[in-house]
Design a protein around this motif. Structure first.
Motif, PDB file in Angstrom:
ATOM      1  N   ASN A 101       0.864  -1.182   0.000  1.00 53.32           N
ATOM      2  CA  ASN A 101       0.000   0.000   0.000  1.00 53.32           C
ATOM      3  C   ASN A 101       0.904   1.236   0.000  1.00 53.32           C
ATOM      4  OD1 ASN A 101      -1.888   1.998   0.412  1.00 53.32           O
ATOM      5  ND2 ASN A 101      -2.841   1.053   2.193  1.00 53.32           N
ATOM      6  N   LYS A 102       1.378   1.591  -1.159  1.00 49.36           N
ATOM      7  CA  LYS A 102       2.386   2.652  -1.310  1.00 49.36           C
ATOM      8  C   LYS A 102       1.903   4.025  -0.846  1.00 49.36           C
ATOM      9  CE  LYS A 102       4.644   0.341  -5.191  1.00 49.36           C
ATOM     10  NZ  LYS A 102       4.972  -0.759  -4.363  1.00 49.36           N
ATOM     11  N   THR A 103       0.604   4.226  -0.736  1.00 48.02           N
ATOM     12  CA  THR A 103       0.064   5.546  -0.383  1.00 48.02           C
ATOM     13  C   THR A 103      -0.423   5.626   1.059  1.00 48.02           C
ATOM     14  OG1 THR A 103      -2.145   4.954  -1.171  1.00 48.02           O
ATOM     15  CG2 THR A 103      -0.635   5.964  -2.773  1.00 48.02           C
ATOM     16  N   TYR A 104      -0.063   4.658   1.895  1.00 48.53           N
ATOM     17  CA  TYR A 104      -0.531   4.669   3.286  1.00 48.53           C
ATOM     18  C   TYR A 104       0.334   5.633   4.102  1.00 48.53           C
ATOM     19  CZ  TYR A 104      -2.610   2.837   7.579  1.00 48.53           C
ATOM     20  OH  TYR A 104      -3.281   2.695   8.771  1.00 48.53           O
ATOM     21  N   LYS A 105      -0.145   6.851   4.194  1.00 51.60           N
ATOM     22  CA  LYS A 105       0.625   7.948   4.809  1.00 51.60           C
ATOM     23  C   LYS A 105       1.026   7.693   6.261  1.00 51.60           C
ATOM     24  CE  LYS A 105       0.822  10.593   1.235  1.00 51.60           C
ATOM     25  NZ  LYS A 105       2.037  10.565   0.455  1.00 51.60           N
ATOM     26  N   PRO A 106       0.145   7.127   7.125  1.00 51.81           N
ATOM     27  CA  PRO A 106       0.592   6.905   8.511  1.00 51.81           C
ATOM     28  C   PRO A 106       1.834   6.021   8.600  1.00 51.81           C
ATOM     29  CG  PRO A 106      -1.795   6.721   8.365  1.00 51.81           C
ATOM     30  CD  PRO A 106      -1.283   6.810   6.960  1.00 51.81           C
ATOM     31  N   ALA A 107       1.920   4.991   7.758  1.00 50.19           N
ATOM     32  CA  ALA A 107       3.100   4.119   7.761  1.00 50.19           C
ATOM     33  C   ALA A 107       4.312   4.866   7.225  1.00 50.19           C
ATOM     34  CB  ALA A 107       2.833   2.862   6.932  1.00 50.19           C
ATOM     35  N   GLU A 108       4.097   5.651   6.200  1.00 45.86           N
ATOM     36  CA  GLU A 108       5.180   6.447   5.619  1.00 45.86           C
ATOM     37  C   GLU A 108       5.747   7.425   6.651  1.00 45.86           C
ATOM     38  OE1 GLU A 108       4.912   9.744   2.307  1.00 45.86           O
ATOM     39  OE2 GLU A 108       4.494   7.759   1.440  1.00 45.86           O
ATOM     40  N   ARG A 109       4.860   8.120   7.376  1.00 50.42           N
ATOM     41  CA  ARG A 109       5.299   9.086   8.392  1.00 50.42           C
ATOM     42  C   ARG A 109       6.067   8.406   9.522  1.00 50.42           C
ATOM     43  NH1 ARG A 109       0.298  11.569   7.207  1.00 50.42           N
ATOM     44  NH2 ARG A 109      -0.742  10.389   8.844  1.00 50.42           N
ATOM     45  N   LEU A 110       5.530   7.272  10.000  1.00 52.34           N
ATOM     46  CA  LEU A 110       6.195   6.584  11.106  1.00 52.34           C
ATOM     47  C   LEU A 110       7.559   6.048  10.676  1.00 52.34           C
ATOM     48  CD1 LEU A 110       6.224   5.636  14.011  1.00 52.34           C
ATOM     49  CD2 LEU A 110       4.931   3.604  13.291  1.00 52.34           C
ATOM     50  N   LEU A 111       7.648   5.496   9.478  1.00 58.23           N
ATOM     51  CA  LEU A 111       8.933   4.996   8.990  1.00 58.23           C
ATOM     52  C   LEU A 111       9.950   6.133   8.912  1.00 58.23           C
ATOM     53  CD1 LEU A 111      10.654   2.679   7.971  1.00 58.23           C
ATOM     54  CD2 LEU A 111       9.717   3.083   5.681  1.00 58.23           C
ATOM     55  N   LYS A 112       9.529   7.260   8.398  1.00 55.51           N
ATOM     56  CA  LYS A 112      10.413   8.427   8.301  1.00 55.51           C
ATOM     57  C   LYS A 112      10.854   8.868   9.703  1.00 55.51           C
ATOM     58  CE  LYS A 112       9.428  11.158   5.018  1.00 55.51           C
ATOM     59  NZ  LYS A 112       8.811  12.129   4.106  1.00 55.51           N
ATOM     60  N   GLU A 113       9.915   8.880  10.642  1.00 55.03           N
ATOM     61  CA  GLU A 113      10.225   9.259  12.028  1.00 55.03           C
ATOM     62  C   GLU A 113      11.236   8.302  12.651  1.00 55.03           C
ATOM     63  OE1 GLU A 113       7.721   8.990  16.109  1.00 55.03           O
ATOM     64  OE2 GLU A 113       6.743  10.093  14.477  1.00 55.03           O
ATOM     65  N   ASN A 116      14.666   8.868  11.197  1.00 55.56           N
ATOM     66  CA  ASN A 116      15.256  10.077  11.758  1.00 55.56           C
ATOM     67  C   ASN A 116      15.754   9.828  13.183  1.00 55.56           C
ATOM     68  OD1 ASN A 116      14.892  11.646   9.496  1.00 55.56           O
ATOM     69  ND2 ASN A 116      12.913  12.422  10.169  1.00 55.56           N
ATOM     70  N   GLU A 117      15.024   9.028  13.965  1.00 58.23           N
ATOM     71  CA  GLU A 117      15.443   8.695  15.329  1.00 58.23           C
ATOM     72  C   GLU A 117      16.768   7.921  15.301  1.00 58.23           C
ATOM     73  OE1 GLU A 117      14.244   9.255  18.532  1.00 58.23           O
ATOM     74  OE2 GLU A 117      13.042  10.754  17.496  1.00 58.23           O
ATOM     75  N   GLU A 118      16.883   7.049  14.330  1.00 53.84           N
ATOM     76  CA  GLU A 118      18.087   6.226  14.215  1.00 53.84           C
ATOM     77  C   GLU A 118      19.321   7.091  13.926  1.00 53.84           C
ATOM     78  OE1 GLU A 118      19.330   3.353  10.843  1.00 53.84           O
ATOM     79  OE2 GLU A 118      17.984   2.264  12.177  1.00 53.84           O
ATOM     80  N   LYS A 119      19.141   8.160  13.170  1.00 56.11           N
ATOM     81  CA  LYS A 119      20.262   9.028  12.782  1.00 56.11           C
ATOM     82  C   LYS A 119      20.772   9.877  13.957  1.00 56.11           C
ATOM     83  CE  LYS A 119      18.807   9.349   7.999  1.00 56.11           C
ATOM     84  NZ  LYS A 119      18.251  10.216   6.951  1.00 56.11           N
TER      85      LYS A 119
END
Length: 120
Positions: A101-113, A116-119
């Motif tokens: 589901n390439k357009t599932y924004k909540p998953a996209e936002r959490l993955l990005k978050e 960023n936490e890892e960095k």
């Protein structure tokens, strides 16, 4: 009452913030018939009652029963990341969600978050 009736009665209690009563109905529902939805609702009840271990167990069961439900998978990934500090597993689940589901924004936002936490 059968499993579905217990589930819907539990949903009504959950929607009105009667968490302890909802828990009993959802537990009865899964005793009668194992299904991912009552476990997802148990997760919400336990989270609202600040019982993180029971919440984690419930969302884990829900995910085991239906790992392809994006909403459940997202909540499981959140629980892995924030309750168990297992960022790698959380990222893996989020990647799986986004593959189907390439357009599932909540998953996209959490993955990005999480990336960023890892960095930091």
């Amino acid at each position: 009452m059968n499993a579905i009736e217990n589930y819907y009665a539990g949903r009504e209690k959950l929607d009105n913030a009667y968490y302890a009563e909802a828990i009993e109905l959802f537990k009865t529902s899964v005793e009668l018939e194992r299904h991912f939805k009552p476990y997802e609702c148990l997760y919400r009840c336990y989270a609202a009652l600040n019982e993180p271990e029971k919440a984690f167990e419930s969302i884990s069961e829900s995910y085991k029963l239906n790992s392809r439900n994006d909403k459940v998978a997202l909540e499981y990934a959140k629980a892995l990341a924030y309750c168990k500090n297992d960022l790698a597993a959380a990222r893996s689940i989020l990647s799986e969600i986004l593959e189907r589901n390439k357009t599932y924004k909540p998953a996209e936002r959490l993955l990005k978050e999480l990336l960023n936490e890892e960095k930091k």
